[in-house]
Design an enzyme around this catalytic site. Structure first.
Site, PDB file in Angstrom:
ATOM      1  N   ASP A 183      -1.926 -10.067  -3.969  1.00 19.92           N
ATOM      2  CA  ASP A 183      -3.229  -9.619  -3.498  1.00 19.92           C
ATOM      3  C   ASP A 183      -4.232  -9.938  -4.604  1.00 19.92           C
ATOM      4  O   ASP A 183      -4.244  -9.281  -5.637  1.00 19.92           O
ATOM      5  CB  ASP A 183      -3.161  -8.119  -3.199  1.00 19.92           C
ATOM      6  CG  ASP A 183      -4.496  -7.541  -2.796  1.00 19.92           C
ATOM      7  OD1 ASP A 183      -5.484  -8.298  -2.714  1.00 19.92           O
ATOM      8  OD2 ASP A 183      -4.565  -6.312  -2.576  1.00 19.92           O
ATOM      9  N   ASN A 229       0.844  -1.202   0.000  1.00 14.70           N
ATOM     10  CA  ASN A 229       0.000   0.000   0.000  1.00 14.70           C
ATOM     11  C   ASN A 229       0.879   1.253   0.000  1.00 14.70           C
ATOM     12  O   ASN A 229       0.694   2.166   0.796  1.00 14.70           O
ATOM     13  CB  ASN A 229      -0.956  -0.004   1.189  1.00 14.70           C
ATOM     14  CG  ASN A 229      -2.035   1.065   1.054  1.00 14.70           C
ATOM     15  OD1 ASN A 229      -2.286   1.575  -0.043  1.00 14.70           O
ATOM     16  ND2 ASN A 229      -2.668   1.426   2.160  1.00 14.70           N
ATOM     17  N   HIS A 240      -2.345  -4.328   4.781  1.00 12.21           N
ATOM     18  CA  HIS A 240      -2.163  -5.761   4.589  1.00 12.21           C
ATOM     19  C   HIS A 240      -1.042  -6.256   5.492  1.00 12.21           C
ATOM     20  O   HIS A 240      -0.176  -5.490   5.917  1.00 12.21           O
ATOM     21  CB  HIS A 240      -1.765  -6.079   3.144  1.00 12.21           C
ATOM     22  CG  HIS A 240      -2.826  -5.790   2.135  1.00 12.21           C
ATOM     23  ND1 HIS A 240      -3.534  -6.774   1.483  1.00 12.21           N
ATOM     24  CD2 HIS A 240      -3.297  -4.608   1.653  1.00 12.21           C
ATOM     25  CE1 HIS A 240      -4.384  -6.223   0.636  1.00 12.21           C
ATOM     26  NE2 HIS A 240      -4.265  -4.916   0.721  1.00 12.21           N
ATOM     27  N   ASN A 268      -7.536  -9.904  -4.083  1.00 12.11           N
ATOM     28  CA  ASN A 268      -8.755  -9.126  -3.828  1.00 12.11           C
ATOM     29  C   ASN A 268     -10.027  -9.964  -3.853  1.00 12.11           C
ATOM     30  O   ASN A 268     -11.101  -9.484  -4.212  1.00 12.11           O
ATOM     31  CB  ASN A 268      -8.860  -7.963  -4.818  1.00 12.11           C
ATOM     32  CG  ASN A 268      -8.165  -6.711  -4.305  1.00 12.11           C
ATOM     33  OD1 ASN A 268      -8.416  -6.263  -3.181  1.00 12.11           O
ATOM     34  ND2 ASN A 268      -7.267  -6.155  -5.109  1.00 12.11           N
TER      35      ASN A 268
END
Length: 256
Positions: free
Chosen positions: A149, A9, A247, A151
Site C-alpha cells: 500500500d 486493515n 482494500h 497510499n
C-alpha cells in the site's frame, strides 16, 4: 510465480472475514501483507501460519496495534530483512524483505498523510529518504518486487474523483510527481499499468457512504518491479468478489 499483495486493515479482522480460506485457494508463492495491526504474540492461532508457508512478521514497536507488515512464502527465503535504517520508519513496522536467490520480495506499507499535516510531512520526508534506497536496489543487480500500500494514486485512471481530490493526501501533485520520478526517470515498473495500460480499476474504497458499492475508489496498492522483471509479467488481477478489508487483494503472475 504468483505474488499477492494485500492491506488487511487488521489481520485478525480479515481472518474473521475468510481471507485465509481465499488465500489457500490462490496457491500463491509469496503473500505480502500490510497493516496487520497486531503483535506477533497475538497471532498464535495456526491460521496465521498457513500450512506449507514460511511466515515472517514485522510488527510496529512504536505503537502497538498499528501498521505492521508480513510475508508468507512457500519457499524458505535465504534471508529476511526488517530494517531500512531510519528508526522512525522501521519502528512503525513498514518494511519486510524476503530474499530468494537473486529475487527480493518486499512488503511495504507507506505512510498516509490523511490524518493531518504532521503525518503528511512525515510522508514527504519518507518519500525523500527512501528514494536513494530504491536507487541502490536498482543498482544492486537484484530483481525486486515491491508490494504494498503506497497510499498514492498515479494517474487519472487510478481514482474515481480526480478533480475533487487534488488537494487531498494520496492525490497531491507532489506525491504523483514522485511516482513519475520512480516510473519514468528511474525505470521502476508499475506492474498493473504494464499489463493493463488503460484499465480503470481500484484497490481501496472509503468506508464512508456507499463508496465500494458505487466503485468510488483509489488504486493505491501496487507491485512495483525492477526493469528486468517487466518481460516476466504475465497477468494481474484485483479481487473484489469478497470483502476482507477496505482494500482488495492484488495478484500478479510472473513467468518463471
Amino acid at each position: 510465480m504468483r505474488i499477492i499483495s494485500f492491506n488487511a486493515n487488521g489481520i485478525r479482522s480479515a481472518a474473521s472475514k475468510g481471507v485465509f480460506d481465499w488465500l489457500r485457494r490462490q496457491r500463491a508463492d509469496v503473500v505480502c501483507l500490510q497493516e496487520t495491526k497486531a503483535q506477533e504474540g497475538q497471532l498464535t492461532d495456526p491460521m496465521f501460519r498457513p500450512d506449507g508457508h514460511h511466515c515472517f512478521y514485522r510488527d510496529a514497536t512504536s505503537k502497538k496495534g498499528y501498521s505492521g507488515v508480513a510475508i508468507y512464502a512457500k519457499r524458505e527465503p535465504d534471508q529476511v530483512l526488517t530494517e531500512l535504517g531510519w528508526d522512525e520508519f522501521d519502528n512503525e513496522g513498514r518494511y519486510i524483505e524476503a530474499r530468494f536467490g537473486k529475487l527480493s520480495v518486499v512488503s511495504l506499507y507507506f505512510p498516509s498523510g490523511s490524518s493531518g499535516d504532521e503525518r503528511q510531512q512525515f510522508k514527504f520526508k519518507a518519500m525523500e529518504w527512501i528514494t536513494p534506497i530504491f536507487d541502490q536496489w536498482l543498482k544492486s543487480g537484484r530483481d525486486y518486487v515491491i508490494c504494498g500500500d503506497w497510499n498514492i494514486v498515479h494517474t487519472k485512471n487510478d481514482i474515481r474523483n480526480w478533480s475533487s481530490n487534488q488537494k487531498n493526501s494520496g492525490c497531491l501533485p507532489e506525491e504523483r510527481a514522485w511516482l513519475d520520478l520512480l516510473f519514468q526517470e528511474r525505470g521502476w515498473v508499475d506492474s498493473f499499468r504494464a499489463v493493463k495500460p488503460d484499465a480503470v480499476e481500484y484497490t481501496w474504497w472509503s468506508n464512508r457512504g456507499q463508496a465500494r458499492a458505487n466503485n468510488v475508489g483509489w488504486r493505491i496498492d501496487y507491485q512495483v518491479v525492477s526493469p528486468g522483471l517487466r518481460e516476466r509479467l504475465k497477468a494481474c488481477s484485483i479481487y473484489r468478489d469478497e470483502r476482507f478489508s477496505d482494500h482488495a487483494p492484488y495478484t500478479v503472475d510472473y513467468a518463471d
